[in-house]
Every structure is written in structure tokens, then in C-alpha cells.
Design an enzyme around this catalytic site. Structure first.
Site, short mmCIF file in Angstrom:
data_model
loop_
_atom_site.label_atom_id
_atom_site.label_comp_id
_atom_site.label_asym_id
_atom_site.label_seq_id
_atom_site.Cartn_x
_atom_site.Cartn_y
_atom_site.Cartn_z
N ASP A 190 0.63 -1.36 -0.07
CA ASP A 190 0.01 -0.07 -0.17
C ASP A 190 0.82 1.18 0.02
OD1 ASP A 190 -3.30 0.46 0.54
OD2 ASP A 190 -1.90 2.29 1.48
N LEU A 191 0.53 2.13 -0.93
CA LEU A 191 1.49 3.57 -1.00
C LEU A 191 0.94 4.44 0.22
CD1 LEU A 191 1.32 4.08 -4.80
CD2 LEU A 191 3.11 2.87 -3.31
N ASP A 249 -4.47 2.26 -4.83
CA ASP A 249 -2.98 2.28 -4.68
C ASP A 249 -2.34 1.27 -3.99
OD1 ASP A 249 -4.16 2.82 -2.12
OD2 ASP A 249 -2.61 4.78 -1.71
#
Ligand code: C2E
Ligand code: MG
Ligand code: MG
Length: 657
Positions: free
Chosen positions: A263-264, A306
Site C-alpha cells: 500500500d502506498l 494504490d
């Protein structure tokens, strides 16, 4: 000229295109043994009956030589029957077969005509019969080579009919006519069959072309259905189908594999600040960076938003997994050049191993998600491998979520208030309302825990309403110069309707909106910057004040301060803890205090615990402060007593400074 072209076409042995030519050769190849069998058997029968009546060169040597030739051709065919030919080879082969048919036609017809005069009437009838049956048999074997068949027909019919007619016998004349008519009929049959054959080849070619087209379309569809169009990585569907296949294989072989969820951190901010096109660019760049990580058996997919997935097809030790995870995180944390700016993002990855973490795809995925959840909470930008401890945290998460869903918010929620002091006057200037939750099953739940869960599930909306009403009910009893500082969540400022609802609650309480300050953390602003901006503007227009909470803990804080209508900034406790010992913290606190002064904003320093810290921040220019040094958060019922005591203290301080 047209005539010349037609004759050329007629004489050319190659008809139609490559496919037709190949189909002809292929079909003919299957008839070759039969053709030579007919020729050999028929010729042997005629030669045998003429051994006594004709000279040996005619009844034995010539047929023997022709027989050997036939057998040599048969052997050649056997050797080459499975060979694949180039177009030029095929054309050459077709030509040589056609001319060979012509030569054989001349040779066998010539031989039988030479033999004809040596026989009795019976033998002559046998030769005529031989010519007719061999011709018909050969024609059917050559049916796919129209030109060769017609050439043979012409040679045999012309030579034999001419010979019979020239004999002057009416019987032979009748036979010649008969043979010619049969020849014409045969030519028609050959012609009709040829058309059907050519049509069938064409139809098959069209069918194959349409099958190829369908296959191509279905391949394209498959590719599109399994590919994320933005990053070019496999998509969620493809990720799970690969996972299922790999797990089936692992179950069969007793092997293992690893699943990672990435996960960004800070992606929403890029989207909000620089726009969606920049967000798309970052995602594409992430895809490229992930693909550049060299590791055998490693595949990536974009699962949505994302979030990215990783699969390592074989077992890796925990150390190797951490090392690989770190390489992925390092690649993702390199700066991104977006729209003439440099954006700083990071990626957190949660790993889970099969079969250690779970025995099904769903379980392993869930546990990688648990590791990611824990990573995002405590170790952003780092790899985290699933452990049972994470499971405990996840269980707790689902338990608290469950209880929160069924909680009676009106009775279970209550507030504590923590004063905000003016260091100069030594008097409280406001009180921050802090939400508390007491649940029959869970007991007291920390606000950080239940607020975060409530924010994930949108239950926060109901919680904010209940707590804001409770807080405003208290403010009505406070001295008029004290303001209320109330914490909002991201979702509270995510729509205009929501902002209007908050304004209505304040209006319904009868408390002046000027006495209400709404605190918003930096991270709350990362959801949808534009919406947050317009909701804040509405709240400001209604008369409320806005304060930026926990300043310094999020990303690019200064850009928010400039762009959003804040009245106050609260410096996060983490900078204050060591403000008396750490010169870096001291510098930060000082520069924020100066920044506020320059921008005309109020600055509240949070988390003061020691008199020394208070002294240092006061020397740095701070006025408004909050912390355990002055007061712990207290129940509403304790506020009156506290205020009296504070008033008395401040009087005492002013009379005996
Ligand atoms: P916050 O808004 O920054 O609130 C200050 C937190 O710091 C409070 O923790 C407070 O008890 C604690 N604190 C104050 N002075 C000191 C100190 O000197 N030392 C230390 N160590 N801590 C101090 P609390 O009540 O546990 O709240 C934690 C966070 O939960 C709050 O941080 C706020 O972000 C959130 N929160 C609390 N109530 C609400 C609420 O009603 N709505 C929303 N959305 N968030 C809330
Ligand atoms: Mg706060
Ligand atoms: Mg705070």
C-alpha cells in the site's frame, strides 16, 4: 493477347494460390500408392498374356523397365511423404508430377499400341480394356491434379482413338467413338469435382481465418480482462487466478509460496495536491519500479487504487523475504517527479507465507492484509511479515468494530475536557473535548483505537454528532470567554452536507459559533483536498474557527497552512517531549511559532508535561499551551471546580507575581 494469356493459364500447372496447391499435393499424395498399384497390376497382366505372342523387348523388357520406374517413384513418394515443402518446392513438385504423368501417359499408351498388333482378337480386346480401365483408374487417382488428369486423358484418348480409327475396322471405330465419349464424360466429372474441391479448400481457408480472428479477439479479451490498463500489470482478477493456480500446485508438490500486499503511503496527497493525472503517473511509475525488481518467481499485480499485490512462487526464508520487501519499499520511496515537483511517497508491504500463515488462498491473503495493516499503523515504508501477534491485533480490530457497530452511542460515549492555557495570564482560554467510550464487554477503549476504527467504517459520523452535542451542552455552562476545541475526522469535512450538519448542530445548541474551534489533523486533509477546503470554508463562514491539529506529523504540512483557512496550529506533542534537550525539536517549535506569528495564526503547543518544557517553549514565544502539566483531561462534572481553582490561582499569581 487475351488468347495468349488464357493459353498460358491453361498450360500452367499451378492453379489458384499456395493453399490450394498444397491441398492438391496433400490429397494426391494419399492416392499415389493406389495409382502405381493399378498401373503395375494392369501392365503386368497384359505383359504376361503377350509373353508368347510378342517379342521379349515388348512383352518383357519395356513393361519391366516401366514397372521399375513406377516402383522407384513409389519409393521416392514413401520417403518424402511427410516432408514439409516451401512454396517453391511445392510448385516444382506439382510441375514435375504433371510432366511425369504426361510422360507415363505417352510411355504406357505407346507400349500398348505397339503391343496391339501382336495379339489375337481376345488379346487386342484385353489391351483395349487395359487402356480403358487403367485410364479411368489413373484419372480418379489424379482427380485433385486437374491439369495432369486432363493431360493424361488427352494423350490416351487421342493416341488410342486415332490408332483405332486408322485401323479401318468398324468395330474399332465404334470403340474409338465410345472411348472418346467416355473421355469427354470423364473430363466433365474432373472439371466438376475440381470446382467442388477448390471451393472446399477456400471455405476451409475462410473458416481457419475466421477461427484465427476469433482466437485473436478472445486472446485480446483475455489480456484486457486480466490486465490493469493504467500500469500494464496483471489486475486483481489475474492476481487471484494466479494465486489459486500456484496454491493448487503447492498443495500437490508440498511446496510453498509467499503473498505480499503493498500500500502506498501519501498517494492520496499526490492526487489531491497535483491532480489525478499526476496520481496516474505515480501509479505507472510504481508499476515500472516494481517490474524492475529482479527476483525469480516474483510477480506483481495492481489490486486497485494504490494497492498492489506480490507473489513469490517459491518458499523464501523470513530473512530473504524481509530483504526482498526492503528492496521493494526502497524502490517505492525514491522521489517521484510529478508536474515539475518532487513528491515523496513510500510503500508498506505485508507478507504472508503459504502454508505457514494459512492453508487457503483467502487465508494467506487475509494474513498478508493483517501484516500490512500492522505495518501501516506502526512501520510505514517497511516490510512486515505476518505473525500471530498480527492475528491478535486483527481479532481485536474485528471485535472492536463489532462492538462499535452495536454500541448505544448516546449512553456509552462521553467526553473528557483538557484545558488550553495562556502562559502569560496563567488562565485557561479554552477546553479541548476528548471522546471516551466505555463498552460493557470491552471496558474503556482508547480514543485512538475506536476513532480509527470508526473512521474506517464511517461510524464516526454518528460519533461526532453525539459527542459534539454533548460538548456544546457543557459549553453553555462555561464562562463566556472560554472556547471549545472539538476534534473532527476526515469524513466530517468530506462533503458540504456534512459541514452543514455540523453547523446546524452548533446552531441548535444556542452556543455562539465563535466559541467553537474545530480541530483537524493533517492526515484528515489527505482524503479530498478540494472538498476539505470547501467544507472548512463553510464552517468558517458560519463563524467557527479552524485549527490544524498534530502539526508536523503528516506530509508537506506547510502547503496546507498556506492553502487552507486555518486560525490556529497545534504543534504536536512529539516535538515538545524533548524540546528542553533536543536542539532540533527546539528549532522546529521555534520556527512554527514564528510562522504562526507571521501568518497571524494562534499557536498552541501540545503535550507539556514538565515545568522546564513550559519554560523553554515560553522563551521560544509560545503563549497557548496544553498538557498534563496544567491538567489531565477531566470529566465534565469536574470542570466547575477546576475553573474556580484556576481562577483563584491566577488571581493569586497576579496579586503575588
Ligand atoms: P489530540 O486531538 O491531539 O488530543 C490530545 C491527546 O493528547 C489526548 O489524548 C490527550 O489526552 C493527550 N495529551 C494531552 N496532554 C498530554 C501530555 O502532556 N502528555 C501526553 N502524553 N498526552 C497528552 P487522547 O484523549 O487519548 O486522544 C487521542 C487522540 O484521539 C486525539 O489527539 C484526537 O486525535 C483523537 N480524538 C480524541 N477525541 C476525539 C473525538 O471526539 N473525535 C475525533 N475525531 N478524534 C478524537
Ligand atoms: Mg486534538
Ligand atoms: Mg493533537
Amino acid at each position: 493477347m487475351v488468347w495468349l494469356a488464357r493459353s498460358k493459364k491453361m498450360l500452367s500447372v499451378v492453379e489458384g494460390d499456395r493453399e490450394l496447391m498444397r491441398a492438391q499435393l496433400h490429397a494426391f499424395s494419399r492416392q499415389v500408392p493406389l495409382l502405381y498399384f493399378i498401373l503395375l497390376v494392369n501392365t503386368a497382366a497384359v505383359a504376361a498374356t503377350h509373353l508368347d505372342s510378342a517379342p521379349a523387348w515388348l512383352s518383357f523388357y519395356i513393361p519391366a523397365a516401366l514397372g521399375v520406374l513406377c516402383m522407384l517413384r513409389c519409393v521416392r513418394w514413401w520417403r518424402r511423404r511427410n516432408r514439409t515443402m516451401t512454396d517453391t518446392q511445392a510448385i516444382k513438385e506439382l510441375r514435375s508430377v504433371t510432366w511425369l504423368v504426361g510422360l507415363f501417359g505417352v510411355a504406357f499408351s505407346g507400349w500398348s499400341l505397339l503391343l496391339f498388333p501382336y495379339g489375337s482378337a481376345y488379346q487386342q480386346a484385353q489391351v483395349a480394356f487395359y487402356m480403358a480401365t487403367t485410364l479411368v483408374g489413373s484419372m480418379f487417382c489424379l482427380i485433385h491434379l486437374r491439369k495432369a488428369a486432363l493431360l493424361l486423358l488427352c494423350i490416351v484418348i487421342l493416341s488410342f482413338s486415332g490408332f483405332l480409327v486408322s485401323s479401318g475396322s468398324p468395330v474399332f471405330f465404334a470403340m474409338a467413338v465410345d472411348m472418346t465419349l467416355v473421355g469427354v464424360a470423364l473430363a466433365v466429372v474432373i472439371q466438376l469435382y475440381w470446382r467442388t474441391f477448390a471451393d472446399a479448400v477456400n471455405a476451409q481457408r475462410e473458416l481457419q481465418a475466421s477461427q484465427r480472428n476469433t482466437q485473436r479477439l478472445s486472446d485480446d479479451n483475455y489480456r484486457l480482462a486480466n490486465l490493469d490498463s493504467l500500469t500494464g500489470l496483471p489486475n486483481r482478477r489475474s492476481f487471484f487466478s494466479s494465486l489459486r493456480a500456484i496454491s493448487e500446485q503447492a498443495l500437490e508438490t508440498g511446496g510453498g509460496f509467499n503473498v505480499g500486499l503493498i500500500d502506498l503511503d501519501g498517494f492520496k496527497q499526490v492526487n489531491d495536491i497535483y491532480g489525478h493525472a499526476s496520481g496516474d503517473f505515480v501509479l505507472q511509475e510504481v508499476g515500472t519500479r516494481l517490474l524492475s525488481i529482479g527476483e525469480t518467481g516474483l510477480m506483481f499485480a495492481r489490486l486497485g487504487g494504490d494497492e498492489f499485490g506480490a507473489i513469490v512462487r517459491h518458499k523464501l526464508s523470513n530473512e530473504a523475504l524481509v530483504e526482498l520487501g526492503q528492496r521493494i519499499c526502497d524502490a517505492l520511496s525514491q522521489p517521484y517527479h510529478v508536474a515539475d515537483n518532487i513528491a515523496e511517497l513510500s510503500g508498506t508491504i505485508g507478507w504472508a507465507a503459504f502454508p505457514e500463515a494459512g492453508s487457503t488462498v483467502a487465508q494467506v491473503f487475509e494474513r498478508a492484509d493483517a501484516a500490512l495493516y500492522v505495518g501501516k499503523e506502526n512501520r510505514r515504508g517497511k516490510p512486515v511479515i505476518f505473525s500471530t501477534d498480527h492475528e491478535t491485533q486483527m481479532r481485536r480490530l474485528s471485535l472492536v468494530t463489532q462492538e462499535l457497530r452495536h454500541a448505544d452511542l448516546e449512553t456509552e460515549l462521553f467526553l473528557e475536557f483538557q484545558p488550553i492555557y495562556d502562559l502569560l495570564t496563567r488562565r485557561p482560554i479554552g477546553l479541548e473535548a476528548l471522546g471516551r467510550w466505555h463498552n460493557a464487554r470491552l471496558g474503556m477503549v482508547r480514543p485512538e483505537e475506536f476513532i480509527r476504527i470508526a473512521e474506517r467504517t464511517e461510524l464516526i459520523l454518528g460519533i461526532t454528532d453525539v459527542l459534539l452535542r454533548q460538548a456544546l451542552a457543557q459549553v453553555a455552562h462555561w464562562p463566556a470567554d472560554l472556547y471549545l476545541s472539538f476534534n473532527l475526522s476526515a469524513i466530517d469535512i468530506s462533503t458540504s452536507a456534512r459541514a452543514r450538519r455540523l453547523i446546524d448542530i452548533v446552531a441548535a445548541s444556542g452556543v455562539s459559533p465563535h466559541r467553537v474551534t474545530f480541530e483537524i489533523t493533517e492526515t484528515a486533509l489527505t482524503r479530498d483536498f478540494e472538498q476539505a477546503h470547501s467544507a472548512m470554508t463553510m464552517l468558517k463562514q458560519a463563524g467557527c474557527r479552524m485549527s490544524l491539529d498534530d502539526f508536523g506529523t503528516g506530509y508537506s504540512s506547510l502547503s496546507y497552512v498556506h492553502r487552507l483557512p486555518f486560525d490556529a496550529i497545534k504543534i504536536d506533542r512529539s516535538f515538545v517531549t524533548d524540546v528542553d534537550t533536543n536542539s532540533a525539536s527546539k528549532k522546529i517549535v521555534k520556527s512554527v511559532i514564528d510562522l504562526c506569528r507571521n501568518l497571524g495564526l494562534e499557536c498552541v503547543v501540545e503535550g507539556l508535561e514538565t515545568p522546564l518544557q513550559a519554560k523553554v517553549v515560553q522563551a521560544l514565544g509560545a503563549r497557548a499551551v496544553q498538557g498534563y502539566l496544567f491538567s489531565l483531561p477531566m470529566r465534565a462534572s469536574a470542570i466547575d471546580t477546576f475553573l474556580w481553582a484556576a481562577l483563584a490561582q491566577s488571581h493569586a499569581a497576579q496579586t503575588h507575581p
